[in-house]
Design a protein around this motif. Structure first.
Motif, PDB file in Angstrom:
ATOM      1  N   UNK A  38      56.141  56.823  91.051  1.00 38.54           N
ATOM      2  CA  UNK A  38      57.250  57.082  92.023  1.00 38.54           C
ATOM      3  C   UNK A  38      58.619  56.271  91.698  1.00 38.54           C
ATOM      4  N   UNK A  39      58.231  54.777  91.380  1.00 41.15           N
ATOM      5  CA  UNK A  39      59.491  54.244  91.050  1.00 41.15           C
ATOM      6  C   UNK A  39      60.320  54.739  90.096  1.00 41.15           C
ATOM      7  N   UNK A  40      59.485  55.371  88.938  1.00 41.39           N
ATOM      8  CA  UNK A  40      60.316  55.984  87.719  1.00 41.39           C
ATOM      9  C   UNK A  40      60.877  57.276  88.277  1.00 41.39           C
ATOM     10  N   UNK A  41      60.196  58.181  89.153  1.00 39.26           N
ATOM     11  CA  UNK A  41      60.779  59.346  89.891  1.00 39.26           C
ATOM     12  C   UNK A  41      62.260  59.029  90.529  1.00 39.26           C
ATOM     13  N   UNK A  42      62.011  58.033  91.306  1.00 33.51           N
ATOM     14  CA  UNK A  42      63.374  57.311  92.107  1.00 33.51           C
ATOM     15  C   UNK A  42      64.446  57.230  91.135  1.00 33.51           C
ATOM     16  N   UNK A  43      64.180  56.154  89.995  1.00 39.56           N
ATOM     17  CA  UNK A  43      65.100  56.114  89.209  1.00 39.56           C
ATOM     18  C   UNK A  43      65.728  56.989  88.510  1.00 39.56           C
ATOM     19  N   UNK A  44      65.033  57.945  88.091  1.00 36.93           N
ATOM     20  CA  UNK A  44      65.604  59.303  87.434  1.00 36.93           C
ATOM     21  C   UNK A  44      66.483  59.967  88.430  1.00 36.93           C
ATOM     22  N   UNK A  45      66.109  60.168  89.557  1.00 37.02           N
ATOM     23  CA  UNK A  45      66.664  60.756  90.692  1.00 37.02           C
ATOM     24  C   UNK A  45      68.104  60.389  90.990  1.00 37.02           C
ATOM     25  N   UNK A  46      67.869  58.864  91.090  1.00 32.96           N
ATOM     26  CA  UNK A  46      69.265  58.241  91.524  1.00 32.96           C
ATOM     27  C   UNK A  46      70.254  58.257  90.393  1.00 32.96           C
ATOM     28  N   UNK A  47      69.825  58.317  89.110  1.00 29.90           N
ATOM     29  CA  UNK A  47      70.737  58.254  87.761  1.00 29.90           C
ATOM     30  C   UNK A  47      71.153  59.814  87.688  1.00 29.90           C
ATOM     31  N   UNK A  48      70.385  60.828  88.139  1.00 35.78           N
ATOM     32  CA  UNK A  48      70.886  62.100  88.218  1.00 35.78           C
ATOM     33  C   UNK A  48      72.008  62.319  89.374  1.00 35.78           C
ATOM     34  N   UNK A  49      71.816  61.753  90.400  1.00 31.07           N
ATOM     35  CA  UNK A  49      72.891  61.729  91.310  1.00 31.07           C
ATOM     36  C   UNK A  49      74.095  60.902  90.868  1.00 31.07           C
ATOM     37  N   UNK A  50      73.784  59.776  90.175  1.00 31.46           N
ATOM     38  CA  UNK A  50      75.014  58.971  89.854  1.00 31.46           C
ATOM     39  C   UNK A  50      75.795  59.877  88.849  1.00 31.46           C
ATOM     40  N   UNK A  51      75.206  60.618  87.996  1.00 30.39           N
ATOM     41  CA  UNK A  51      75.753  61.584  86.883  1.00 30.39           C
ATOM     42  C   UNK A  51      76.810  62.664  87.752  1.00 30.39           C
ATOM     43  N   UNK A  52      76.247  63.052  88.540  1.00 26.33           N
ATOM     44  CA  UNK A  52      77.081  64.215  89.206  1.00 26.33           C
ATOM     45  C   UNK A  52      78.270  63.572  90.143  1.00 26.33           C
ATOM     46  N   UNK A  53      77.985  62.592  90.316  1.00 26.27           N
ATOM     47  CA  UNK A  53      79.130  61.773  91.011  1.00 26.27           C
ATOM     48  C   UNK A  53      80.118  61.272  90.383  1.00 26.27           C
ATOM     49  N   UNK A  54      80.192  61.417  89.150  1.00 28.49           N
ATOM     50  CA  UNK A  54      81.187  60.979  88.061  1.00 28.49           C
ATOM     51  C   UNK A  54      82.107  61.948  88.093  1.00 28.49           C
ATOM     52  N   UNK A  55      81.888  63.196  88.808  1.00 30.24           N
ATOM     53  CA  UNK A  55      83.055  64.139  88.730  1.00 30.24           C
ATOM     54  C   UNK A  55      83.458  64.564  87.296  1.00 30.24           C
ATOM     55  N   UNK A  56      82.181  64.773  86.482  1.00 25.37           N
ATOM     56  CA  UNK A  56      82.496  65.169  85.108  1.00 25.37           C
ATOM     57  C   UNK A  56      82.894  64.282  83.881  1.00 25.37           C
ATOM     58  N   UNK A  57      83.170  62.895  84.419  1.00 26.83           N
ATOM     59  CA  UNK A  57      83.487  61.784  83.358  1.00 26.83           C
ATOM     60  C   UNK A  57      82.010  61.311  82.637  1.00 26.83           C
ATOM     61  N   UNK A  58      80.975  61.590  83.439  1.00 28.99           N
ATOM     62  CA  UNK A  58      79.649  61.195  82.452  1.00 28.99           C
ATOM     63  C   UNK A  58      79.156  59.760  82.746  1.00 28.99           C
ATOM     64  N   UNK A  59      78.416  59.344  82.275  1.00 26.63           N
ATOM     65  CA  UNK A  59      77.951  58.091  82.613  1.00 26.63           C
ATOM     66  C   UNK A  59      78.175  57.094  81.145  1.00 26.63           C
ATOM     67  N   UNK A  60      78.845  55.951  81.440  1.00 32.69           N
ATOM     68  CA  UNK A  60      78.782  55.223  80.366  1.00 32.69           C
ATOM     69  C   UNK A  60      77.683  54.170  80.116  1.00 32.69           C
ATOM     70  N   UNK A  61      76.762  54.957  79.811  1.00 33.10           N
ATOM     71  CA  UNK A  61      75.359  53.922  79.942  1.00 33.10           C
ATOM     72  C   UNK A  61      74.451  54.673  78.912  1.00 33.10           C
ATOM     73  N   UNK A  62      74.342  54.273  77.741  1.00 38.93           N
ATOM     74  CA  UNK A  62      73.387  54.766  76.676  1.00 38.93           C
ATOM     75  C   UNK A  62      72.128  55.018  77.214  1.00 38.93           C
ATOM     76  N   UNK A  63      71.504  54.119  78.046  1.00 38.16           N
ATOM     77  CA  UNK A  63      69.816  53.831  78.440  1.00 38.16           C
ATOM     78  C   UNK A  63      70.046  55.052  79.627  1.00 38.16           C
ATOM     79  N   UNK A  64      70.843  55.245  80.436  1.00 39.88           N
ATOM     80  CA  UNK A  64      70.980  56.245  81.499  1.00 39.88           C
ATOM     81  C   UNK A  64      71.031  57.482  80.823  1.00 39.88           C
ATOM     82  N   UNK A  65      71.885  57.877  79.951  1.00 44.18           N
ATOM     83  CA  UNK A  65      71.700  59.069  79.247  1.00 44.18           C
ATOM     84  C   UNK A  65      70.583  59.425  78.639  1.00 44.18           C
ATOM     85  N   UNK A  66      70.074  58.490  77.905  1.00 41.83           N
ATOM     86  CA  UNK A  66      68.656  58.551  77.190  1.00 41.83           C
ATOM     87  C   UNK A  66      67.619  59.058  78.364  1.00 41.83           C
ATOM     88  N   UNK A  67      67.670  58.390  79.479  1.00 37.96           N
ATOM     89  CA  UNK A  67      66.734  58.423  80.815  1.00 37.96           C
ATOM     90  C   UNK A  67      66.748  60.136  80.909  1.00 37.96           C
TER      91      UNK A  67
END
Length: 168
Positions: free
Chosen positions: A98-127
């Motif tokens: 569940x902690x890993x699920x929470x982390x990936x879900x939060x990262x996905x929401x963060x990605x969508x919140x960038x309004x198309x700019x994407x994440x500037x974090x290689x680890x998040x993109x890999x995840x």
């Protein structure tokens, strides 16, 4: 890159992962397998704006120190974004605690919140893996709801299992 992302979404929509029959005994509330520490629950979500629907069932193993997602099954209909997002969700969370699920879900929401700019974090993109294909979806608020539909269903199903409170 944008064409590659569009192709990933289309591939997941055409050949969805985790789509298939749901356990008829898991209807509504959580079901618990006696003595096994296993449980499952289902959630049905609808995006009234466009009519997308998903019914998602999550199965957990609770024998360890933290619950582990053993399977996600789903059925649904709607646009390629909503259907592909649930397919990608399946790939990202099955086998995770569940902690890993929470982390990936939060990262996905963060990605969508960038309004198309994407994440500037290689680890998040890999995840996120294939979920990075949804970067452009963030430019369109109405489509963000489509991409998040399955994730809302997952959150609700986890609450219904009893392993998580409603505050998440």
């Amino acid at each position: 890159m944008e064409q590659l992302y569009q192709q990933v979404i289309l591939d997941h929509a055409r050949h969805p992962h985790g789509r298939g029959p749901l356990d008829p005994e898991a209807e509504g509330a959580a079901t618990v397998a006696a003595g096994h520490g296993a449980c499952s629950a289902r959630s049905h979500q609808v995006n009234p704006t466009c009519g997308d629907e998903v019914t998602l069932e999550v199965s957990l193993d609770r024998t360890g120190t933290t619950p582990l997602v053993t399977d996600v099954r789903w059925e649904g209909q709607g646009c390629s974004i909503s259907q592909a997002s649930v397919s990608v969700l399946h790939d990202l969370v099955v086998g995770s605690d569940l902690p890993a699920v929470d982390h990936v879900a939060a990262t996905f929401r963060e990605l969508l919140a960038t309004r198309g700019a994407g994440l500037d974090d290689e680890a998040a993109e890999d995840l996120l893996g294939d979920a990075n294909a949804f970067t452009g979806v963030g430019k369109f608020p109405a489509r963000v709801k489509c991409a998040l539909l399955g994730w809302v269903a997952l959150t609700d199903a986890l609450v219904r299992t009893g392993v998580r409170g409603e505050d998440r």
